[in-house]
Motif scaffolding. Sequence first.
Motif, PDB file in Angstrom:
ATOM      1  N   LEU A 254     -52.837   6.309   9.235  1.00 29.41           N
ATOM      2  CA  LEU A 254     -53.118   5.675   7.654  1.00 29.41           C
ATOM      3  C   LEU A 254     -54.623   5.772   7.265  1.00 29.41           C
ATOM      4  CD1 LEU A 254     -51.198   2.393   7.092  1.00 29.41           C
ATOM      5  CD2 LEU A 254     -51.158   4.344   5.788  1.00 29.41           C
ATOM      6  N   THR A 255     -55.240   5.609   8.303  1.00 29.34           N
ATOM      7  CA  THR A 255     -56.625   5.439   8.029  1.00 29.34           C
ATOM      8  C   THR A 255     -57.181   6.821   7.648  1.00 29.34           C
ATOM      9  OG1 THR A 255     -56.745   4.536  10.139  1.00 29.34           O
ATOM     10  CG2 THR A 255     -58.713   4.321   9.042  1.00 29.34           C
TER      11      THR A 255
ATOM     12  N   TYR B 177     -56.314   6.858   3.788  1.00 26.65           N
ATOM     13  CA  TYR B 177     -57.229   6.083   2.999  1.00 26.65           C
ATOM     14  C   TYR B 177     -58.517   6.776   2.661  1.00 26.65           C
ATOM     15  CZ  TYR B 177     -54.317   1.631   3.758  1.00 26.65           C
ATOM     16  OH  TYR B 177     -53.327   0.598   3.710  1.00 26.65           O
TER      17      TYR B 177
ATOM     18  N   SER C  70     -54.442  -3.715   6.515  1.00 27.29           N
ATOM     19  CA  SER C  70     -55.907  -4.308   6.185  1.00 27.29           C
ATOM     20  C   SER C  70     -56.987  -3.735   7.364  1.00 27.29           C
ATOM     21  CB  SER C  70     -55.942  -5.569   6.420  1.00 27.29           C
ATOM     22  OG  SER C  70     -55.361  -6.245   7.867  1.00 27.29           O
TER      23      SER C  70
ATOM     24  N   GLY D 168     -62.507   7.459   7.721  1.00 26.87           N
ATOM     25  CA  GLY D 168     -60.799   7.832   8.090  1.00 26.87           C
ATOM     26  C   GLY D 168     -60.505   8.208   9.459  1.00 26.87           C
TER      27      GLY D 168
ATOM     28  N   LEU E   2     -49.493  -0.358   3.773  1.00 19.87           N
ATOM     29  CA  LEU E   2     -50.772  -1.407   3.346  1.00 19.87           C
ATOM     30  C   LEU E   2     -51.271  -1.933   4.916  1.00 19.87           C
ATOM     31  CD1 LEU E   2     -49.394  -3.407   0.578  1.00 19.87           C
ATOM     32  CD2 LEU E   2     -51.182  -1.655   0.666  1.00 19.87           C
TER      33      LEU E   2
ATOM     34  N   LEU F  40     -57.992   9.540   0.170  1.00 16.57           N
ATOM     35  CA  LEU F  40     -57.690   8.944  -1.166  1.00 16.57           C
ATOM     36  C   LEU F  40     -59.181   8.468  -1.822  1.00 16.57           C
ATOM     37  CD1 LEU F  40     -54.322   7.220  -1.059  1.00 16.57           C
ATOM     38  CD2 LEU F  40     -54.948   9.181  -2.225  1.00 16.57           C
ATOM     39  N   VAL F  41     -59.877   7.643  -0.842  1.00 16.52           N
ATOM     40  CA  VAL F  41     -60.783   7.222  -1.629  1.00 16.52           C
ATOM     41  C   VAL F  41     -61.927   8.283  -1.888  1.00 16.52           C
ATOM     42  CG1 VAL F  41     -63.116   5.951  -0.958  1.00 16.52           C
ATOM     43  CG2 VAL F  41     -60.969   5.037  -0.253  1.00 16.52           C
TER      44      VAL F  41
ATOM     45  N   VAL G 164     -62.360   2.054   6.643  1.00 16.66           N
ATOM     46  CA  VAL G 164     -62.815   2.990   5.632  1.00 16.66           C
ATOM     47  C   VAL G 164     -63.634   2.316   4.640  1.00 16.66           C
ATOM     48  CG1 VAL G 164     -62.022   4.399   3.703  1.00 16.66           C
ATOM     49  CG2 VAL G 164     -60.593   4.338   5.870  1.00 16.66           C
TER      50      VAL G 164
ATOM     51  N   SER H 223     -53.280   7.965  -9.365  1.00 15.96           N
ATOM     52  CA  SER H 223     -52.721   6.805  -8.423  1.00 15.96           C
ATOM     53  C   SER H 223     -51.429   6.617  -8.611  1.00 15.96           C
ATOM     54  CB  SER H 223     -53.517   5.417  -9.018  1.00 15.96           C
ATOM     55  OG  SER H 223     -54.909   5.642  -9.389  1.00 15.96           O
TER      56      SER H 223
ATOM     57  N   SER I  92     -57.138  -0.615   8.763  1.00 17.68           N
ATOM     58  CA  SER I  92     -57.613   0.707   8.222  1.00 17.68           C
ATOM     59  C   SER I  92     -58.304   0.534   6.929  1.00 17.68           C
ATOM     60  CB  SER I  92     -56.324   1.587   7.699  1.00 17.68           C
ATOM     61  OG  SER I  92     -55.289   1.495   8.869  1.00 17.68           O
ATOM     62  N   ALA I  93     -58.027  -0.372   5.895  1.00 15.87           N
ATOM     63  CA  ALA I  93     -58.840  -0.560   4.766  1.00 15.87           C
ATOM     64  C   ALA I  93     -60.231  -1.054   5.163  1.00 15.87           C
ATOM     65  CB  ALA I  93     -58.160  -1.506   3.754  1.00 15.87           C
TER      66      ALA I  93
END
Lengths: 263, 263, 263, 263, 263
Positions: free
Chosen positions: D192-193, D196, D40, D162, D38, D199-200, D46, D21, D42-43
């Motif tokens: 970005l998505t 994310y 929201s 994503g 950052l 990474l997840v 995902v 991280s 996209s977050a």
Amino acid sequence: MPCPPGVIVDISTVIGLVIGSALVAIAIVIGDNPGIFLDSKSALIVLGGTLGVTFIKNPLGRVFGTFGVVKNAFFGKVTPIESLIEQIVELSRKARRESLLSLEKVQVEDAFLSKAIRLAVDGMEPAAIKTVLETEVSFLAQRHKIGQDILDGMASSAPAFGMVGTLIGLVQMLASMEDPSTIGPSMAVAILTTLYGALVANLFCQPLAEKLKNRSRDEVNARLVVVQGVLSIVEGDHPASVEQKLAAYLEPKLRKENQAQAA
Amino acid sequence: MPCPPGVIVDISTVIGLVIGSALVAIAIVIGDNPGIFLDSKSALIVLGGTLGVTFIKNPLGRVFGTFGVVKNAFFGKVTPIESLIEQIVELSRKARRESLLSLEKVQVEDAFLSKAIRLAVDGMEPAAIKTVLETEVSFLAQRHKIGQDILDGMASSAPAFGMVGTLIGLVQMLASMEDPSTIGPSMAVAILTTLYGALVANLFCQPLAEKLKNRSRDEVNARLVVVQGVLSIVEGDHPASVEQKLAAYLEPKLRKENQAQAA
Amino acid sequence: MPCPPGVIVDISTVIGLVIGSALVAIAIVIGDNPGIFLDSKSALIVLGGTLGVTFIKNPLGRVFGTFGVVKNAFFGKVTPIESLIEQIVELSRKARRESLLSLEKVQVEDAFLSKAIRLAVDGMEPAAIKTVLETEVSFLAQRHKIGQDILDGMASSAPAFGMVGTLIGLVQMLASMEDPSTIGPSMAVAILTTLYGALVANLFCQPLAEKLKNRSRDEVNARLVVVQGVLSIVEGDHPASVEQKLAAYLEPKLRKENQAQAA
Amino acid sequence: MPCPPGVIVDISTVIGLVIGSALVAIAIVIGDNPGIFLDSKSALIVLGGTLGVTFIKNPLGRVFGTFGVVKNAFFGKVTPIESLIEQIVELSRKARRESLLSLEKVQVEDAFLSKAIRLAVDGMEPAAIKTVLETEVSFLAQRHKIGQDILDGMASSAPAFGMVGTLIGLVQMLASMEDPSTIGPSMAVAILTTLYGALVANLFCQPLAEKLKNRSRDEVNARLVVVQGVLSIVEGDHPASVEQKLAAYLEPKLRKENQAQAA
Amino acid sequence: MPCPPGVIVDISTVIGLVIGSALVAIAIVIGDNPGIFLDSKSALIVLGGTLGVTFIKNPLGRVFGTFGVVKNAFFGKVTPIESLIEQIVELSRKARRESLLSLEKVQVEDAFLSKAIRLAVDGMEPAAIKTVLETEVSFLAQRHKIGQDILDGMASSAPAFGMVGTLIGLVQMLASMEDPSTIGPSMAVAILTTLYGALVANLFCQPLAEKLKNRSRDEVNARLVVVQGVLSIVEGDHPASVEQKLAAYLEPKLRKENQAQAA
């Protein structure tokens, strides 16, 4: 989810091929310039490359044999298991009432059942009948497996050659990029090969390989019913016992109908 | 789908390689600028990288041995199973009529059959013959497996190094993007490496690995027929019984022809 | 395809690593601006991310232990099977001529064979020797497997973090795209991470994992020859019988040479 | 490569998560505009999509249960096998010297060992103890397997969502492409998505699933040692024999140290 | 991680579908131009192509049967194992106190348990009951497997046809690229098909296939409890013994509660 008689099996494949191809065709024809979607160079790379790879992997005889297997699998008839069981139970009744030899004159539509009866009538030993029939079933399964492997191999080669064609097209376009107005059409043609590869793989080869697998399972199952049934007849089992043994190959729902009909 | 004699097997591979390569070559030559498709740097990265990885994975001896295995598999002769069975049945007749020792002077083309007969004539115990021959078959299968693994590994490394080369080319192009007119040709060269990787993997390594697998299966099968047959001869089985035992390795269709010929 | 002595095994890996790395380096250096290929941020994301994921997956001790396993596997010596068999047959002759205890003073280079002889000389029961040695072999195989899993895991994480780095770079570039002239270099740096990930995975981790697998198989095989051989000696088998039993681990070709030498 | 005590296991995971991280965070913060990372929406796509798919696949109870399994697996203590063996041998000495009942008052830290001793002290039959404990071990393994499957499923859904988010962003951007200057930022947000999702999947779900698998193997192994050990105690084995039996679960190196300590 | 009663299972699926779909919908509606996300041509290619391929692969009857299997699996009730065990133990008490025939009038909610009791009351042999019930369970598992295969097949065809649609759109766009201002919207529509394919596969088909697999496992387990339980009753086992046998299907935690309740 019973497997309906052979003819309907083919209808399903035909319907699927028609729906899939029609939708792709419609999407193409709706556009401004449907003619651009026909490109012989792209077709040559995808089809030729896929065929070439198939020849590298397999002896000529096996590749041509696959056409027969595929044709057979789609147009050959599969007698549904419930009808096979009915016929075998009927034959076992006749054999009991009259004699095993009386089956000689019976006309049976299913070629494999007909052959099995002939072996029985000829007085072959049960063990020998079992060996002969089971070897034939295992070679059938093996032929289907080879056909399936060839189709699966084509399904994985076609997109690869689609990509090869697109890369060749891209390199040619990029190397002589003098007139920007030609970029669009050149790239369209380059992308076509990828499209051809995707269609050959996803609309034809992969589904047909899967079909062959499903069909092979049904056909092998049906033949195992015949082997078991004819052995029961030769060993002189009671028709009720023959039916009970074969019922294990049937779904519970069908089994009950079947027993009701047989009663 | 019988496997035709060895020579035709090779013809299939040659035809496939010619078709595939020719179509790719035609697609390239038809374009304006075929010369751009030759790029030694791209070839070095793809071929060198793939070879390097192959050396990392395997001892030198095994990599070079693979060339032999591949050559053998494509140019070595495979006697078709039906012909092997015929010869073995003939030998069993001779051994019965005269004696096991009479086989000493028989000329047999197939090297493995010839070796098996020599062991039998030398008076080796059946169990020992079985062990010696089966160990040889298992090491043959293992050599084929190693060759296949090496080719499969190359088929997965080649596209990876194709991508590495393209990435290197892209970075170089993007880093010095002063003159827009050079973008096209630079990118064309960068993409070439991916094309080389795709061709090496999909037109050569992967199909040859698959071929080796298919060929290995046929060759192992043929040798198992020889092992079984020579053991039957040594144990003094009746020629008809020898034939029946070996028939299990034949497809039903071929079997009947074979029996007809033998009758 | 005999596995040559241990030293040559390592030479193969070194040659492979040198060829692969050199070709990539040459392709980079030939370009205008080789300096751009060094980027500490990209290296940190790929190497750090891959290492981080490896720590998440495995206890610290196991990750560090892997360095030892890898080092051992590449620099540790593997005595070739044919040499091991020769030594064991020699030892069995000596044990027969003199006594089992006479093996105490024999100097053997292979550490595992040396240990096995010590157990035999100490008068341990054959069953106990077998258990002790086989457990050691199985733990060796397990250590190799863990090392291989860790390297395989790194080979799949590295490209993922390469992509993560490229995505981060792309987002940064796109978000502040005021001056078009900076697009090229920014994108070049973004793509670098993908290149790093591809190289770490395809040139190092995956080939080394595969090497470890091949090497492990050879090493386990060699140790099984030792276990079998020492048990034969303890049970007082005739040297010829010892040789025959161990020959099953040798390829037919080597076997004959070996027998010729032994004769 | 011994598995160090439980606490260190967790340290490894924590270190890995922090390294991974931190490096990603640094790469982001170094850039001009860290705030853009950052988003929201996209977050939501995902994380929400991944969670939604997890709920579709599994009953609610199982999904929430997985949090417990994961927490337990990372923070629960695993007694190292060598320490378990020491304790069990100690207990077997006490049981021999005094009596099985004397174990009632012994304080044991490991919960599973403590439970196993209680069953033994309660006078349950060895066969029944074995069944009860082994069923518990198999349900533990099953719970771990379910947790692992859920994490693996999330690792494959996250990149898919994503991509879905990126496609939605691209379509929105392309559909309203009036002002070219907004293309960059819009595309940055769209990409970005994908970041994310990567990474997840690659930094959290997949490594944790793998960790759970490794941890589960260690934990099941430790419990099997307890089952075997307590059965040996109940059957009144000699402490030396208990130790010898359990040593099979230890690496050769550890085993010797252990025997040295025990001596 | 007990599987809660059937109704809650469905709630989980519904919640998951709602969360996933809602988040995607929100992401779309938030944008400037949500209308662009509806495109009948794209929907036709993805849904029609996927359905077409499904028809090619499977007989019509099986495809339509899958809708029933899926519906059943989501809306049919699964009695939780702990409740089944309680009922069966209760029945075994009644059968012992009164007689097997006394079970005739008992009302049982679970259809499979009810059928099993009817067979027992009818005086069928235990072996025959076992065969009948186990065949039904195995055909249930097979129906679930077919449904799962069809859903998995759709999950792999949908993205392929998404790509086909996007390629068609790209070719059309590139071929008639006269007005640069139309590029954006045309490309948006082309990309839509990929989005549709990704959603159909990742939000619907793949999760439902996985759900069916999990659900099938639970349902088969529950039925095996019934088979085992009814056989125990027919064989006149003591209720405590019946309970002990069935407890093996329960998690240790539940088992204790159950025993507590039963006590």
